[in-house]
Scaffold this active site. Structure first.
Site: not given
Ligand SMILES: *[C@@H]1O[C@H](CO)[C@@H](O)[C@H](O)[C@H]1NC(C)=O
Ligand SMILES: *[C@@H]1O[C@H](CO)[C@@H](O)[C@H](O)[C@H]1NC(C)=O
Ligand SMILES: *[C@@H]1O[C@H](CO)[C@@H](O)[C@H](O)[C@H]1NC(C)=O
Ligand SMILES: *[C@@H]1O[C@H](CO)[C@@H](O)[C@H](O)[C@H]1NC(C)=O
Ligand SMILES: *[C@@H]1O[C@H](CO)[C@@H](O)[C@H](O)[C@H]1NC(C)=O
Ligand SMILES: *[C@@H]1O[C@H](CO)[C@@H](O)[C@H](O)[C@H]1NC(C)=O
Ligand SMILES: *[C@@H]1O[C@H](CO)[C@@H](O)[C@H](O)[C@H]1NC(C)=O
Ligand SMILES: *[C@@H]1O[C@H](CO)[C@@H](O)[C@H](O)[C@H]1NC(C)=O
Ligand SMILES: *[C@@H]1O[C@H](CO)[C@@H](O)[C@H](O)[C@H]1NC(C)=O
Ligand SMILES: *[C@@H]1O[C@H](CO)[C@@H](O)[C@H](O)[C@H]1NC(C)=O
Length: 858
Positions: A644, A528, A548
Site C-alpha cells: 500500500d 481512525v 494505536k
C-alpha cells in the site's frame, strides 16, 4: 447492505416510479444517437435510438461521422455520430404536458467531413427557453480539458404536450454551423420546491416555476456513480474531492456494514443510497475543527440564481446536539446550527436541504463557495460538520434564459495548446496520437474496471476500505522519539510473542498508556481506521508517540496484532516508522509508534496551504522512502512487500526525514530460497497506485510496490492525486496521464507550477525516466527498488551538479556520471543500509549490489 434489501428497495423504487409515470399516459423517454442509421447500445448498455424520425424536416441538416476518435470518449455511441445543421432546424417530441423533463445534450467537438468544430457557434432553444447561446462546444471542451461535453437541463412541463428543440448556427460568425451528437428527453418526478434565499429574511425562490441547468452533482466522500446506477433518474454523480478548498479536506467515511439506511420523508429517487452511505466530515480533532472551515469552491456563471442542494445522512451520530454546524454560501450564513439527526429524527435516515443564492457579476465573483463550520456556541458533543451529497442548479433568469458565456481557458492551457496542437484530421501526427491514445484507452478501460471492482470491494468489505485510510500517525509539533526501547522483563504470560520480538520491543503497562493519552481522551485522537483509533500520547515525561488502540470489536484479532509486533519489531530502519512498543493487558491491544510531526507527504504536495516543498527536498524525501522500501524488500530475512505504497503512507518527522508507514497490509513475500517468485493473494491496496499486473493476475511481487512508488514519484512531480475521477477520462489516472505526456514529450506541461524552471533538465529527465520505468506494465520490466534508489540519487546529483562529472564536496557521493560502471563501496555508503538503526542482513544487501553493478534495463 445485502442484495435482498437492495433488490427489495429497488422494487419499491420501481413501483414508485411506475406510479409517478402512470399518472400520465404520454410519458415516453427519448434517448437519441444523432446522425445514426440504426439504434445502438452504448458501453453502459443503454440503447440509443435514431434521431431522424423526430426531425421536423431533414432540410438544413446532414448526418455525419467524427473523423477522429478521442481515446477518452466513454463510448462510440452517441459521440462518433453527429447531426450537422447548416441553418436553423428543429426536433419535435410529444411529451407529457404535466411533467418536468430532463433534457441532456451531448457534444463531441471534432471535425465532421470538411467542417471544423472550431467554427461551430450556435444556440439551442427548447420550447422558448434558451439553453445555450453563441455556444462553442470546442471552446468549452478545451477550457474544461474534456473531449466531450454533456449539458443537463430540467425543464418545466410543456402544457401543449410538444417540445420543440431548435438548433441555430450563429449569424455572427461566418461559416458557422451547429451540431449535436446525443439527445435525451426523459420525464422526471418533480424534484424542486421553494428554497430560502441566503442573505434575505423570509424570501423564498420556487425552483418549481423555473427551468434549471445542473451545474454540479457530487457524491461527497464517495465515488463516481454511473447513470445506470442512479436511483432511476439516469443522473451522473461525481467525486467531490477536486472542488475541496484549502488544507482542511476532512475525512471521508463509509456506512458501517451493520447500518441500514432507511428512506423516510425523503423519496428514494432524490439520491441513490450510494450517495447517502458515504460522507465527508471534518475529522477527529476538535481544536482544529473549531478553527477551520470545510470548504468547496465551484466555478459558475454570474448573474444567475442558484439552488444548492445539500444531502445528509448521519452514519455515526444517533442523538440530537452531537454534531451541530453552520453552513455558508459565498461567505454568508445559509443555515445556522444544522443538526442532521434533529432533521432526520435519527441517524441513518437521508434528508436534504435547499438554499438559493444569487451570484452577481462583481469582478472575480463567478465562484460559489460552500463552507461548513462547527457551531461552537451550541456546545455540541463533537465539533464537526458533515456532508453526503451536493447538487448545484442554475435557475433561468427573468427573461427565461439559461445560457451563460463560453468559458475562458486559463492562460497556461492556451500556452500548452499552442505547443501541442490537437489534431483533428487523421494526419501522420494524429495517427501517432491515435496509437498512443489507443493504449491509453485500453489502460483507461482497465481503470474503469478497477473502479468498479474497487467499489464492489468497498461495499463488500467496508472494514477493509477503511483500513487503507488508516494510520495518519502525525500531529502538530514536538520531537519524535528515538525509539529507545527498554527491554521489559515482565512480558505477559498469555503472550505468544517470540522472545526475539519481546526483547526488541518495549512492553508498556496499560497504566502508562492511559496516563500518556489522558485516559484515551477523544481530543487526543489523530486518526481512525478499521482497526481502531490512533491517539497522540506522551511517554517518559516528554516523548511524543502515536498510540494505536485496537477497537475491541475490530476484525483484527490477537493473531494479527501479534503478527504486526513480530514483524515490525524486527524492522528497524531510519526510513521506516518504528514500532516503539506494545501493550497487551486487560484485552487491550495497543501499539506504540514514532510520532511524525510533519505528517504525510501528501499534505505537503497539494490541496494545502503549507509552503510548497523545494525540488531538492522532494527528491530527498523520495530517496528516503525508496530506502525504506528497499530495506523492506531486501534488508530483512524475508522479502516484505508493503502492498500500500502511497503518499499518505510516507510520513515526515520534524527534520523532514521520510519514513514509510502502515504495514497493515504488508505481506511477507516469497522466501528467496524458494523458487516461487510471487505470492498469490486477494487484491488489496489503494486504487490509483495499484499494479495492473497484480490486478490482472492477483500475483504479488515486490515489483508491485515499485509500480506504486512510480505513481508516488509522478505525484511528487505533478502535485496532483493519483486518481482524480472528475478530470477528463484520459487524465483521471495520474499513471496513465503522466506516461502519455512522457511519451509525447509534454511532461513539462503537467509538472507542479511551483517547480517550473527549478529542476535542471538533466535531473528531470533522469527522474521522469525512473518513474516511467517503475510504471512498466510488466513487473519484469520494472527496476528493483535498489535501482530506483540508485537513479534517484543520481537525479539528485544532476540537480545539484548538472554538469555531471565534477565530484561533490561529499566524497561518499561521488559518482561516475554518464557511465554505467559503478563502484560497490560507494553505493554501500550512499544507500544508507548500514544505518545506525538498521538491523541489516549483509548477505541480501550484497545481492542488491550485484544488481547495481550489472545495471540492465537502464
Ligand atoms: C447498423 O447499421 C450498420 C450499417 O448500416 C450495420 O453494419 C449494423 O449491423 C447495424 N446494427 C444494427 C444493430 O442493426
Ligand atoms: C453499478 O453498480 C454495480 C454494483 O455496485 C456495479 O457492478 C456496476 O458495474 C455499476 N455500473 C456502472 C456502469 O458503473
Ligand atoms: C455497528 O457496529 C459498530 C461497531 O462495529 C457499533 O459501534 C455500532 O453500534 C453498530 N451499529 C448498529 C446499528 O448496530
Ligand atoms: C469568501 O471569503 C474568502 C476568504 O475568506 C475569499 O477568498 C472569497 O473570495 C470569498 N468568496 C466570495 C464569493 O465572496
Ligand atoms: C468560515 O467561513 C465563514 C464564511 O466564509 C467565515 O466567516 C469564517 O471566518 C470562516 N471560519 C474560519 C475559521 O475560517
Ligand atoms: C424563470 O422563468 C420563469 C418564466 O419563464 C419565471 O416565472 C421565473 O421567475 C424565472 N426564474 C427566475 C429565477 O427568475
Ligand atoms: C461568442 O463567443 C465567442 C467565444 O467565447 C466570443 O469571442 C464572442 O464575442 C461571442 N459572440 C457574441 C455575439 O456574444
Ligand atoms: C480547425 O480550425 C483551427 C483554427 O482555425 C485550425 O487550427 C485547425 O487546423 C483546423 N483543423 C482542421 C482539421 O482543419
Ligand atoms: C529451484 O529451481 C531449480 C531449477 O528449476 C532447481 O534446480 C532447484 O532445486 C529449485 N530449488 C528449490 C528450493 O526448489
Ligand atoms: C572504489 O572506490 C574506492 C574509494 O573511492 C577505491 O579505493 C576503489 O579502488 C574503487 N574500486 C573500483 C573497482 O573502482
Amino acid at each position: 447492505m445485502n442484495t435482498t434489501t437492495y433488490a427489495f428497495s429497488f422494487l419499491i423504487l420501481l413501483s414508485f416510479l411506475a406510479n409517478v409515470f402512470s399518472q400520465t399516459e404520454n410519458s415516453v423517454s427519448f434517448v437519441l444517437s444523432c446522425g445514426s442509421v440504426n439504434s445502438s447500445t452504448d458501453s453502459d448498455g443503454r440503447v440509443w435510438d435514431l434521431d431522424s424520425k423526430y426531425l421536423k424536416s431533414e432540410d438544413n441538416s446532414v448526418p455525419s461521422k467524427a473523423q477522429f476518435q478521442d481515446p477518452s470518449l466513454p463510448s462510440t455511441i452517441p459521440y462518433m455520430n453527429a447531426r450537422i445543421f447548416t441553418a436553423e432546424a428543429s426536433y419535435t417530441f410529444s411529451v407529457s404536458p404535466k411533467q418536468r423533463h430532463w433534457v441532456r445534450l451531448h457534444f463531441y467537438p471534432s471535425s465532421y467531413s470538411s467542417l471544423n468544430a472550431t467554427d461551430a457557434f450556435f444556440s439551442v432553444v427548447a420550447g422558448g427557453v434558451t439553453l445555450l447561446n453563441n455556444f462553442s462546444a470546442y471552446i468549452t471542451a478545451e477550457a474544461l480539458t474534456q473531449a466531450y461535453i454533456v449539458r443537463e437541463f430540467s425543464l418545466s412541463p410543456f402544457p401543449t404536450g410538444k417540445l420543440d428543440l431548435t438548433f441555430k448556427p450563429s449569424d455572427k460568425h461566418s461559416g458557422s454551423f451547429a451540431f449535436i451528437n446525443g439527445i435525451e428527453v426523459i420525464p422526471m418526478p418533480e424534484l424542486f420546491h421553494p428554497a430560502p434565499v441566503v442573505g434575505s429574511v423570509h424570501q423564498l425562490i420556487d425552483a418549481k416555476l423555473s427551468n434549471i441547468q445542473t451545474m454540479y452533482r457530487l457524491n461527497v466522500g464517495g465515488n463516481y456513480i454511473a447513470p445506470t446506477n442512479d436511483s432511476g433518474l439516469t443522473r451522473t454523480w461525481y467525486d467531490d474531492s477536486p472542488y475541496l478548498f484549502g488544507a482542511n479536506v476532512g475525512v471521508t467515511m463509509d456506512a458501517e456494514k451493520n447500518l441500514t439506511i432507511r428512506y423516510k420523508e425523503t423519496p428514494e429517487y432524490i439520491a441513490p443510497i450510494d450517495v447517502y452511505s458515504t460522507s465527508r466530515s471534518m475529522g477527529p480533532e476538535p481544536e482544529v475543527n473549531a478553527n477551520a472551515n470545510l470548504t468547496w469552491v465551484f466555478q459558475v456563471d454570474p448573474n444567475f440564481m442558484y439552488v444548492v442542494r445539500f444531502h445528509f445522512c448521519d452514519l455515526q451520530m444517533t442523538k440530537v446536539n452531537q454534531r451541530v454546524f453552520d453552513i455558508y454560501l459565498n461567505n454568508r450564513t445559509a443555515q445556522a446550527q444544522a443538526d442532521v439527526v434533529l432533521w432526520a429524527g435519527s441517524g441513518g435516515v437521508p434528508v436534504y436541504k435547499d438554499y438559493a443564492i444569487y451570484v452577481t457579476d462583481a469582478p472575480g465573483d463567478d465562484q460559489l463557495w460552500v463552507a461548513m463550520h462547527p457551531t461552537v456556541s451550541a456546545r455540541p458533543e463533537f465539533y464537526d460538520a458533515l456532508l453526503n451529497g451536493l447538487e448545484i442548479f442554475k435557475l433561468n433568469d427573468s427573461r427565461g434564459n439559461l445560457a451563460g458565456p463560453n468559458p475562458v481557458p486559463s492562460p497556461m492551457l492556451v500556452k500548452a495548446q499552442a505547443e501541442t496542437p490537437r489534431a483533428f484530421a487523421p494526419s501522420k501526427s494524429s495517427l501517432h496520437a491515435r496509437m498512443i491514445g489507443g493504449a491509453a484507452a485500453a489502460v483507461g478501460l482497465l481503470a474503469a474496471v478497477c473502479i468498479v471492482a474497487y467499489r464492489r470491494k468497498k461495499r463488500g468489505l467496508g472494514e477493509d476500505a477503511c483500513r487503507s485510510g488508516w494510520l495518519p500517525l502525525y500531529g502538530g509539533s514536538s520531537r519524535t522519539s528515538g525509539s529507545k526501547s527498554t527491554i521489559s522483563g515482565k512480558s505477559t504470560a498469555s503472550s505468544h510473542l517470540s522472545t526475539e520480538a519481546v526483547s526488541l520491543c518495549r512492553h508498556f503497562s496499560l497504566a502508562e498508556i492511559k496516563k500518556g493519552t489522558n485516559n484515551f481522551d477523544e481530543s487526543e485522537v489523530i486518526g481512525v481506521g478499521g482497526f481502531g483509533k490512533v491517539y497522540k500520547g506522551v511517554i517518559d515525561g516528554n516523548t511524543m508517540v502515536a498510540i494505536k488502540r485496537a477497537n475491541p470489536s475490530s476484525d483484527q484479532g490477537v493473531h494479527e496484532f501479534e503478527t504486526e509486533i513480530e514483524m515490525l519489531s524486527k524492522l528497524r530502519h531510519r526510513h521506516l516508522v518504528s514500532l516503539i512498543g506494545y501493550c497487551e493487558e486487560e484485552n487491550e491491544m495497543i501499539l506504540v509508534y514514532d510520532y511524525m510531526a510533519f505528517g504525510t507527504l501528501r499534505e505537503h504536495l497539494y490541496k494545502t496551504n503549507k509552503d510548497p516543498l523545494s525540488w531538492k527536498k522532494r527528491l530527498e524525501i523520495c530517496i528516503g522512502a525508496a530506502r525504506g522500501l528497499h530495506y523492506l524488500h531486501t534488508g530483512a530475512k524475508y522479502t516484505i512487500i508493503h502492498r500500500d505504497v502511497k503518499t499518505t503512507n510516507i510520513l515526515l518527522n520534524e527534520k523532514w526525514v521520510a519514513k514509510v508507514s502502515d504495514f497493515g497490509l504488508s505481506k511477507t513475500g516469497p522466501n528467496l530460497n524458494h523458487n516461487q517468485s510471487h505470492v498469490s493473494t486477494v487484491v488489496k491496496g489503494s486504487f490509483g497506485y495499484l499494479d495492473p499486473e497484480y490486478f490482472r493476475r492477483q500475483q504479488l511481487t515486490e515489483k508491485s510496490d515499485v509500480y506504486s512508488f512510480g505513481v508516488v514519484l509522478f505525484e511528487v512531480l505533478c502535485a496532483r492525486p493519483a486518481l482524480n475521477p472528475s478530470l477528463p477520462k484520459e487524465q483521471v489516472s495520474l499513471a496513465d496521464w503522466a506516461l502519455h505526456c512522457q511519451a509525447r514529450g509534454t511532461l513539462e506541461d503537467i509538472i507542479d507550477p511551483e517547480l517550473k524552471g527549478k529542476i535542471t533538465p538533466e535531473c528531470l529527465k533522469k527522474f521522469a525516466e525512473t518513474a516511467e520505468k517503475c510504471l512498466s506494465d510488466h513487473g519484469v520490466d520494472r527496476p528493483s527498488m535498489g535501482d530506483v534508489l540508485w537513479n534517484l540519487e543520481f537525479a539528485l546529483q544532476l540537480q545539484e551538479n548538472p554538469d555531471g562529472v565534477k565530484p561533490e564536496k561529499d566524497e561518499e557521493k561521488e559518482l561516475q556520471l554518464g557511465s554505467h560502471e559503478t563502484n560497490i563501496s560507494i553505493y554501500q555508503a550512499t544507500l544508507g543500509l548500514g544505518d545506525e538503526s538498521d538491523v541489516s542482513k549483509q548477505q541480501s544487501e550484497s545481492m542488491v549490489f550485484s544488481q547495481l553493478i550489472n545495471p540492465k534495463g537502464r
